[in-house]
Design a protein around this motif. Structure first.
Motif, PDB file in Angstrom:
ATOM      1  N   LYS A  33      -1.797   3.461  -9.426  1.00  0.00           N
ATOM      2  CA  LYS A  33      -0.749   2.635  -8.812  1.00  0.00           C
ATOM      3  C   LYS A  33      -0.948   1.345  -9.685  1.00  0.00           C
ATOM      4  CE  LYS A  33       1.452   2.289  -4.788  1.00  0.00           C
ATOM      5  NZ  LYS A  33       2.833   2.233  -5.057  1.00  0.00           N
ATOM      6  N   GLU A  34       0.182   0.434  -9.406  1.00  0.00           N
ATOM      7  CA  GLU A  34       0.163  -0.939 -10.023  1.00  0.00           C
ATOM      8  C   GLU A  34      -0.785  -1.501  -9.359  1.00  0.00           C
ATOM      9  OE1 GLU A  34       3.516  -4.327 -11.101  1.00  0.00           O
ATOM     10  OE2 GLU A  34       3.829  -3.036  -9.178  1.00  0.00           O
ATOM     11  N   LEU A  73      -3.973   6.567  -6.072  1.00  0.00           N
ATOM     12  CA  LEU A  73      -4.373   4.970  -6.058  1.00  0.00           C
ATOM     13  C   LEU A  73      -4.861   4.548  -7.477  1.00  0.00           C
ATOM     14  CD1 LEU A  73      -6.297   5.040  -2.588  1.00  0.00           C
ATOM     15  CD2 LEU A  73      -4.109   3.871  -3.154  1.00  0.00           C
ATOM     16  N   GLU A 118       4.358  -0.663  -8.089  1.00  0.00           N
ATOM     17  CA  GLU A 118       4.990   0.436  -8.928  1.00  0.00           C
ATOM     18  C   GLU A 118       3.918   1.550  -8.794  1.00  0.00           C
ATOM     19  OE1 GLU A 118       7.862   1.067  -9.856  1.00  0.00           O
ATOM     20  OE2 GLU A 118       8.734  -0.825 -10.649  1.00  0.00           O
ATOM     21  N   GLN A 146       0.746  -1.191  -0.107  1.00  0.00           N
ATOM     22  CA  GLN A 146       0.105  -0.258  -0.033  1.00  0.00           C
ATOM     23  C   GLN A 146       0.704   1.318   0.047  1.00  0.00           C
ATOM     24  OE1 GLN A 146      -2.536  -0.463   3.490  1.00  0.00           O
ATOM     25  NE2 GLN A 146      -3.200  -2.350   2.514  1.00  0.00           N
ATOM     26  N   ILE A 195      -1.604  -5.401  -7.940  1.00  0.00           N
ATOM     27  CA  ILE A 195      -0.828  -6.413  -7.535  1.00  0.00           C
ATOM     28  C   ILE A 195      -1.834  -7.537  -7.210  1.00  0.00           C
ATOM     29  CG2 ILE A 195       0.788  -7.570  -5.965  1.00  0.00           C
ATOM     30  CD1 ILE A 195       2.480  -5.218  -5.910  1.00  0.00           C
ATOM     31  N   LEU A 234      -7.515  -1.299  -2.706  1.00  0.00           N
ATOM     32  CA  LEU A 234      -7.135  -0.929  -1.432  1.00  0.00           C
ATOM     33  C   LEU A 234      -8.255   0.267  -1.451  1.00  0.00           C
ATOM     34  CD1 LEU A 234      -5.798  -0.458   1.189  1.00  0.00           C
ATOM     35  CD2 LEU A 234      -4.175   1.177  -0.159  1.00  0.00           C
ATOM     36  N   GLN A 248      -4.393  -6.026   3.806  1.00  0.00           N
ATOM     37  CA  GLN A 248      -2.840  -5.875   3.852  1.00  0.00           C
ATOM     38  C   GLN A 248      -2.068  -5.861   2.410  1.00  0.00           C
ATOM     39  OE1 GLN A 248      -0.988  -8.779   6.201  1.00  0.00           O
ATOM     40  NE2 GLN A 248       0.491  -7.680   6.595  1.00  0.00           N
ATOM     41  N   GLU A 249      -2.802  -7.183   1.661  1.00  0.00           N
ATOM     42  CA  GLU A 249      -2.548  -7.257   0.389  1.00  0.00           C
ATOM     43  C   GLU A 249      -2.771  -6.533  -0.671  1.00  0.00           C
ATOM     44  OE1 GLU A 249      -0.337  -9.823  -0.499  1.00  0.00           O
ATOM     45  OE2 GLU A 249       0.276 -10.380   1.482  1.00  0.00           O
ATOM     46  N   TYR A 250      -3.747  -5.583  -0.279  1.00  0.00           N
ATOM     47  CA  TYR A 250      -4.303  -4.899  -1.384  1.00  0.00           C
ATOM     48  C   TYR A 250      -3.451  -3.504  -1.848  1.00  0.00           C
ATOM     49  CZ  TYR A 250      -8.480  -7.889  -1.522  1.00  0.00           C
ATOM     50  OH  TYR A 250      -9.278  -9.064  -1.429  1.00  0.00           O
ATOM     51  N   SER A 251      -3.574  -3.216  -3.055  1.00  0.00           N
ATOM     52  CA  SER A 251      -2.764  -2.034  -3.651  1.00  0.00           C
ATOM     53  C   SER A 251      -3.841  -1.139  -4.108  1.00  0.00           C
ATOM     54  CB  SER A 251      -1.489  -2.417  -4.201  1.00  0.00           C
ATOM     55  OG  SER A 251      -1.630  -3.025  -5.416  1.00  0.00           O
TER      56      SER A 251
END
Lengths: 180, 196, 358, 167, 166, 412, 109
Positions: free
Chosen positions: C72-73, C69, B116, B89, C75, C246, C239-242
């Motif tokens: 952003k990449e 956000l 990234e 994050q 994942i 997220l 936690q694992e979210y981007s």
């Protein structure tokens, strides 16, 4: 365990009262504290625009000193390099040639004087070690930068402005000292 | 002993041009085009104001970072709030403190897990170069394991210095082209660290 | 009065669609600025200044966060179940938004010769509907946490799910006590009942307190934020979210907060009723549309106060431990709400048999 | 305070006779040494004795003396009698080839990690230690860095000759 | 085709598809989610039939509580498609044939039942509303209602006793 | 795979193997609860901890080896970085060790100045520890309230030595410069404002049921076990043993001061929290006493800030420029060529989290022959698995922060 | 809607449930299929109740309401059943580390 001294003082550890068991009073108390802080004056310093005065003895970026006539004071004795716990200082000494008396104060001078600002821990031992009042730490921190090479500060970056040739810059570098 | 002058007037100026190599223009095209450039700028502006840091604080610099977060300096002013320890994050890996050889792989791991675009800031002498700890157990600068964007000297740096480094990062982020992360130079940079 | 769901009228559909669009937009905007408010309130409580560099006073901060956000990449961890991993935040967002359907945002306005009720659906099971959707809210947390394939996330998912289920019970029972008084499940009716007399919080203080606490738990807010306790579980289930996934989770939390504030205001604080003003007389004097706008603002103000309260609490008190949370839920709130329900029922009965207070 | 350095010395000599030797009191702290096989017996005696009661292990470390053949490695215990508030220092010497010392973990839980650290730094093999492995350094390290013959810097390092100067 | 018809067909197709997916999904979590989908569509049918109370209770009880329990148990056991026990192919086919045969028989039996002119009233009718249901439930069915609470209590005790570790 | 094999596969499991009912959870090294860098591998049964295994060494920096290459005065930067939350205590402890070895007598005023600095840094350390306990239990705000006053302490340091955190403060024989008026002003300000803040902080936590339940009865240890584990400092005192180096072996004239040694009863997190709070009050008291005592010095005595030891204390800069003798001493000291007394010495001070010991062996050379730090954190962290056994995951986090583990000190 | 539609939909769902019970070995899935069958029945009950209502509403405004009450009770029973059933499955899983019904048939092990 028996008492070892006569000075012990047992800390408070009361069981919770019924009132306290309700959660509410302590929470209300805490919330009144935090609410009070909303109206307090904020100590925040708006950094890039506002700055906080550093103490007059602050140990920041190193500076190489000149004497009143603008001659470099360093004589390349190497004490600062010896005193440096981070081994961040290197220098090469050279003999002063005739005709350079207005540049260098002593017969020997540092032809090359480099400090690796990334290694440096700003402990101030070099300033203390210098017997010639040639290096001291200024009241400013070393700026961040993008590459490792740019942190090797040579004489060009370290020497203070010449008091005779660049009087304005010299005055500026002196700064306004707040009387304490 | 009073100091003759208090400030040095010729410190190094940090210039983002030293660092980011913008993508070379392909032959026959004149740059990214107006719209893409504007988009880049807007995104850059957004990103630089919303850099969520991942404080990889191992030692003294971490304590000084606490001071940076605290009321006097208030890191949150820059939008750098919501400190997360979840690499997914966060945008900015702030390595603060000594990284021992035992820790090196973990730094790399954290870096790899970040999404990234990601930036790395080495705060303090130890993270940047090993500092006084030139010993058998300390990594001499984290740029041996991850690419570093900004170095902040000082042991530990004052909060002002950390903020200064952060502003340098913001400059970098603001100017970065959207294409940089796909460019060959960037891939080559990562390749040199054995990433991907 | 109930609107049959299937009496299709094109104008009504358009009207409702516009209303839905407006409410969704407003909810999202409010959620966006809740993030800003959260930061600012935290800052003020903590003697700081908070974000002030993105735009004047930092008001563009949420925009910057959102754009970042988006760019952003994404994942998706290799081992996780990709479909569920993406479904999780979507579900969280969906359930958060769905509740807004039955809340009466204001009375009606008169436009183009139509009377437009500012409520998406005035179903006669409004409270049950809210309850149903809230009970669905647990899926976002559970599925997200499980699909992340991470032990911290899994622990958080289990904590979060059991917490939400447990607190739903007390919430429901505290609502039953309220329903005994209102004798209606329609939120609109409940608001209208409060227009004249006292707000229901005066009749149901304990019930309100229980509902408030449960609302905290349902929104995963401190002191019940065990499922994303950053010092223990490191943001837990997300936690694992981007990237925007997220963002969805974070947004869902704030939308939830907004909606539950609205529900609390509606149920216990008169909804869109303007306090200390006789709304009907006011409407007669200044026109219905003016009244509706003011009523909407009144509800909004109440919601803002609740949101502030949510944040104020968050930045003041420590969080519970898992077993203490469960103990509070099962041994504290449920018996208390049962008691509350019994007493309310008793009094209602007494009044039915003609016994009045003083 | 009844307990003095002299009484401790007397008690020890009375119990162990020739085995305890080299009594000194540098800067007021009683220092003595014992043969390496006897270390546990001495510690146990100091711990159990009703008068001595040295029940607090302040510190445990080792020193490397490469110039003393046969007595290269000294393991140093600092013990503290909290009730009478007196400290003693107790040393055993061992060889660098076979640095076997009995572990004190049975007596002091605190000795566990201190012994592991000592093992990590000097390679002292604490016989009977429940979990004697490296603690501070990486497991792959194949030498004992604090012995005098090893340099401060890592010899396998290749980053010495980078553009960073100064070394 | 009226909107009601359209909705009916839509919900029915989704329901059957989801129900099939419940059975064929390898991953138990997927099965649970598809089952929730089935419940949603069935709730949709209830709404069509103007049984609003049952619709929402169906969601609260099944989707909101029971399926969460299922999910909970599956997560705790960490079941996924890898640990899924697989039946023999022939047994599976036999199972499908068995189900299909049942379907066939039922359809055949019901085909000629005298239901041609019977309709289930959609859209209107007050009996599904909470007010009416409540009155009937607490007046005519008060005893069964109380008995269900005993059932719940015993289920609760039973579950705790079974679930408790020694 | 035929039917038989498949059945075999499923039937095999329960008969031979006892299935694992616990989960392994890896806390650290970048987990937020492990503020510095250490790793806890927890075996969890649900949320209960069955066992914990700690790994340290993630910032091992070889202090002891580096110290063997540095003259005495260059070791101060190393001690700074041991327990960086209270660096001056380490500095003073190291200087006192050197003075003990070299036989330098310290004037009373220097002792008192040192005590002020040491108690200030004890406050700053306890303050971090206690507020971080708050943060880990989920209340972030109290942390920021007290951090503002830590900033005041740092300003005082900055006025004295020019640096905030790793102060490199003091020299063998005293201080590098006298305290100027700004220091005293800031100290006055601190002493005037801090008690109110501490009271407020205590009000936020002490009697809050959530906090009390989170901390009471978790991470407890008995006095016997604590002693056996080598606990010292507040953690030992929380278990009920009133052992304090300042009282037992007074250094730097602590015997002139009247203060209490706060002790707890059960050694749990709440006791540790309360003991630290109480110690802050005692420290404020000590500072006040020292302040008074310093004001009693008159005339030339009131200006003394270092011992009269020309062999070890750098001469004044003016003398270096003008006097030959001073220049020679200056060179000798900086090059590390002054006479060193051979011998071995152990000196300990009451560090912020326990007895901080320096075991120095000198063979008369330029650098110590061997320097060993008794690092309290390192010693008591090994009790962590015993402290957390049977408690819950959240307790483990709070226990970790209430032990005040400083990674720099732990890993040396 | 013609009642036929509902009948056939319910029958279809029910049969899918039956097929699921027959084809799967995972006890939890089987359990879920049972829930599916219960729901099919519920749907049919509600449809019938509305059919009844449509026929009889003139005489009795509450006609057919019993069907819905019935559904309510079925849900209650289902909830109780799931509660106990899942507890049993969880316990079996703890003891045998499997949710395979082919394995669960050996109650002793």
């Amino acid at each position: 365990m028996q008492a070892l001294t006569s000075r012990s003082k047992t800390v408070e550890r009361k069981p919770m009262t019924i009132w306290e068991r309700l959660y509410i009073p302590a929470i209300a108390k805490g919330m009144s504290i935090t609410f009070g802080h909303i109206f307090k004056k904020k100590p925040t310093i708006n950094y890039p625009e506002q700055t906080r005065p550093f103490s007059p003895v602050f140990r920041g970026l190193q500076v190489l000193n000149r004497d009143e006539e603008g001659r470099e004071r360093c004589t390349a004795c190497g004490l600062c390099a010896v005193a440096c716990p981070a081994e961040a200082i290197t220098m090469e000494a050279a003999e002063r040639l005739p005709g350079e008396e207005n540049l260098y104060r002593e017969e020997k001078y540092a032809a090359k004087y480099e400090i690796n600002m990334l290694r440096c821990i700003f402990c101030g031992l070099c300033e203390e070690a210098c017997p010639k009042d040639a290096i001291y730490l200024s009241e400013t921190f070393t700026a961040a930068n993008y590459s490792r090479q740019s942190f090797i500060y040579g004489k060009k970056e370290l020497l203070i402005p010449h008091p005779k040739l660049q009087p304005e810059a010299y005055e500026k570098a002196k700064g306004q000292r707040v009387k304490r | 002993m009073p100091r003759p002058v208090r400030f040095n007037l010729n410190p190094q100026k940090a210039d983002t041009k030293d660092h980011i190599s913008m993508v070379d223009m392909p032959d026959g095209y004149s740059g990214e085009g107006f719209f893409a450039t504007k988009l880049s700028e807007v995104v850059g502006l957004a990103r630089k104001n919303s850099l969520w840091p991942l404080p990889f604080a191992t030692s003294c610099c971490g304590i000084e970072f606490m001071a940076t977060m605290a009321s006097h300096y208030d890191f949150a002013r820059f939008g750098a709030e919501r400190l997360g320890f979840s690499p997914r994050q966060c945008d900015l890996l702030m390595v603060m403190g000594t990284i021992a050889k035992k820790m090196g792989p973990i730094v790399k791991q954290v870096y790899l897990q970040m999404a990234e675009p990601r930036w790395v800031m080495a705060v303090g002498a130890c993270a940047s170069s090993g500092g006084i700890f030139d010993s058998y157990s300390v990594l001499q600068g984290i740029d041996q394991v991850v690419p570093v964007d900004v170095y902040v000297p000082g042991c530990p740096p004052r909060p002002e210095a950390i903020l200064d480094g952060f502003i340098r990062i913001q400059d970098l982020v603001g100017e970065e082209s959207l294409r940089r992360r796909n460019s060959d130079q960037y891939k080559a940079l990562l390749q040199s660290y054995g990433i991907q | 009065m109930h609107v049959t769901l299937l009496a299709i009228d094109l104008a009504l559909v358009i009207e409702k669609l516009i209303l839905i669009a407006v409410i969704v937009t407003v909810s999202l905007l409010v959620a966006m600025y809740e993030t800003y408010a959260e930061r600012k309130i935290a800052a003020f409580i903590q003697d700081r200044r908070g974000p002030n560099r993105a735009g004047p006073f930092g008001i563009l901060q949420p925009v910057a966060d959102g754009l970042k956000l988006f760019m952003k990449e994404e994942i998706v961890p290799n081992l996780s179940n990709k479909f569920l991993f993406i479904l999780g935040p979507g579900l969280a967002m969906l359930t958060a938004m769905m509740t807004s359907a039955v809340i009466p945002w204001s009375s009606h306005i008169e436009l183009f010769g139509r009377t437009i009720h500012l409520q998406i659906a005035d179903v006669n099971i409004g409270i049950l509907y809210i309850f149903g959707v809230v009970s669905m809210g647990v899926y976002g947390v559970m599925i997200g946490g499980w699909a992340s394939n991470n032990k911290f996330s899994l622990l958080a998912a289990i904590r979060g799910a059991s917490q939400i289920i447990s607190y739903e019970l007390a919430m429901g029972i505290s609502l039953i006590a309220l329903l005994m008084l209102t004798q209606s499940l329609s939120l609109k009716t409940i608001v209208q009942q409060q227009q004249d007399g006292l707000y229901y919080v005066a009749y149901q203080p304990v019930g309100f307190l229980i509902f408030l606490i449960c609302a905290f738990a349902e929104c995963n807010r401190t002191p019940f934020d065990l499922s994303e306790a950053e010092s223990e579980l490191n943001f837990g289930y997300h936690q694992e979210y981007s990237s925007m996934k997220l963002g969805f989770y974070l947004f869902a939390e704030y939308v939830n907060m907004f909606i539950s504030s609205a529900v609390m205001a509606t149920l216990y604080f008169g909804g869109y009723d303007i306090p200390f003003v006789n709304d009907a007389a006011f409407g007669a004097h200044y026109g219905q549309n003016m009244l509706a706008i003011l009523q909407g603002l009144s509800l909004f103000l109440k919601v803002v106060i609740f949101i502030f309260f949510f944040m104020w609490v968050r930045w003041t008190i420590p969080r519970f431990r898992y077993d203490q949370l469960m103990r509070l839920g099962w041994k504290g709130l449920i018996p208390l709400s049962l008691l509350n329900m019994l007493i309310t029922g008793f009094i209602v009965l007494l009044r039915q048999y003609g016994w009045h207070f003083s | 305070m009844g307990l003095t350095n002299e009484t401790i010395k007397e008690r020890l000599v009375q119990k162990f006779g020739e085995n305890v030797s080299n009594f000194e009191t540098p800067y007021g702290m009683l220092t003595f040494e014992a043969p390496v096989q006897e270390n546990l017996k001495v510690l146990q005696f100091l711990f159990d004795d009703q008068e001595l009661r040295f029940q607090f292990l302040t510190d445990l470390t080792a020193v490397h003396y490469p110039n003393q053949p046969g007595r290269e490695i000294a393991v140093v215990y600092h013990l503290h009698n909290l009730i009478d508030n007196i400290r003693i220092r107790f040393k055993v010497f061992t060889t660098v080839e076979k640095p076997d010392v009995f572990t004190a973990t049975k007596l002091f839980s605190s000795a566990n990690w201190m012994e592991r650290e000592t093992f990590d730094f000097y390679g002292v093999n604490f016989v009977g230690h429940p979990n004697l492995k490296r603690i501070l350094n990486v497991d792959e390290m194949d030498y004992f860095p604090l012995r005098k013959e090893y340099p401060l810097e890592d010899q396998t390092r290749i980053d010495k000759d980078d553009e960073m100067f100064g070394r | 085709m009226s909107v009601t018809h359209f909705l009916f067909w839509f919900l029915s197709i989704v329901a059957i598809f989801s129900a099939i997916m419940v059975v064929v999904s390898k991953n138990p979590v997927h099965s649970v989610l598809w089952l929730i989908m089935v419940f949603f569509t069935i709730s949709g049918h209830y709404v069509l039939l103007n049984a609003q109370f049952l619709a929402i209770v169906n969601l609260i009880v099944y989707a909101g509580a029971i399926m969460v329990l299922f999910l909970f148990v599956i997560m705790l056991m960490n079941l996924n498609s890898d640990t899924e026990p697989q039946k023999n192919k022939w047994l599976k086919i036999a199972g499908v044939i068995g189900g299909g045969a049942l379907l066939l028989v039922l359809v055949a039996a019901l085909k000629n039942a005298d239901t041609k002119n019977q309709i289930a009233q959609t859209g209107s009718g007050e009996i599904g509303l909470i007010h009416n249901l409540g009155i009937v439930l607490f007046r005519d069915y008060a005893l069964p209602f109380e008995i269900t609470s005993v059932l719940f209590l015993s289920a609760l005790v039973g579950a705790i006793v079974i679930g408790k570790k020694e | 795979m035929n039917e038989h094999q498949m059945n075999e596969h499923h039937i095999k499991l329960p008969e031979g193997s006892i299935e694992k009912t616990t989960t392994t959870l890896n806390l650290g090294p970048t987990h937020p609860a492990t503020h510095g860098v250490f790793q806890n591998i927890l075996e969890l049964d649900g949320e209960r901890i069955v066992s914990a295994e700690q790994t340290v060494g993630y910032i091992h920096r070889a202090f002891e080896k580096i110290a063997e290459r540095r003259p005495l005065y260059q070791i101060t930067p190393l001690t700074d970085r041991l327990n960086y939350c209270s660096a001056p205590i380490n500095n003073m402890g190291w200087h006192m060790t050197c003075e003990k070895l070299l036989g330098v007598n310290i004037p009373k005023r220097v002792d008192y100045l040192r005590i002020i600095i040491m108690e200030l840094s004890r406050i700053s350390d306890h303050l971090i520890c206690n507020s971080v306990v708050g943060v880990d239990s989920g209340a972030y705000t109290g942390f920021l309230y007290v951090m503002q006053y830590r900033e005041l302490i740092y300003e005082i340091y900055e006025e004295i030595c020019g640096s905030r955190l790793t102060t490199n403060m003091g020299r063998i024989g005293g201080f590098e410069r006298n305290f100027n008026s700004a220091v005293w002003e800031k100290l006055d300000k601190f002493l005037a404002e801090y008690p109110a803040v501490l009271t407020e902080f205590q009000n936020l936590f002490n009697r809050n049921r959530i906090f009390m339940e989170r901390t009471m009865g978790t991470g407890g240890i008995s006095a016997e076990r604590a002693l056996n584990y080598g606990f010292t400092g507040p953690n030992l005192r929380a278990a009920g043993v009133d052992y304090d180096v300042r009282v037992h072996s007074p250094y730097s004239s602590y015997e002139d001061f009247d203060f209490k040694v706060p002790v707890g009863r059960t050694g749990d997190n709440y006791d540790r929290f309360m003991v630290r709070n109480e110690e802050m009050w005692q420290s404020i008291d000590i500072i006040n006493q020292a302040y008074k005592k310093i004001q009693e010095f008159k005339g030339a005595e009131a200006e003394v800030y270092h011992a009269d030891a020309p062999e070890y204390y750098l001469p004044a800069k003016e003398d270096v420029y003008t006097k030959m003798e001073a220049l020679i001493w200056h060179f000798k000291i900086v090059m590390g060529e002054t006479e060193m007394t051979p011998g071995e010495v152990y000196h300990s001070v009451e560090g912020a989290n326990g007895e901080l010991g320096f075991y120095l062996i000198s063979d008369g050379g330029r650098a110590p022959y061997r320097l060993h730090f008794r690092r309290p954190c390192f010693i008591y962290y090994q009790a962590y698995s015993e402290l957390t056994k049977g408690s819950m995951l959240s307790d483990a986090v709070i226990t970790m922060s209430s032990l005040n583990l400083i990674a720099g000190e732990m890993d040396a | 809607m013609p009642i036929n539609y509902y009948i056939f939909l319910s029958v279809a769902l029910f049969c899918i449930g039956v097929a699921g019970v027959l084809t799967r070995r995972n006890a939890i899935i089987i359990f879920m299929c049972i829930e599916l069958m219960l729901n099919a029945t519920n749907l049919l009950l509600v449809a019938f109740s509305k059919m009844h209502y449509a026929n009889m509403k003139v005489m009795n405004p509450n006609a057919g309401i019993d069907g819905q009450i019935f559904v309510f009770f079925i849900m209650v029973v289902a909830a109780a059943e799931v509660c106990v059933g899942l507890a049993i499955i969880a316990m079996l899983y703890r003891n045998t580390h499997s949710v395979d019904v082919n394995f669960l048939n050996r109650l002793k092990h």
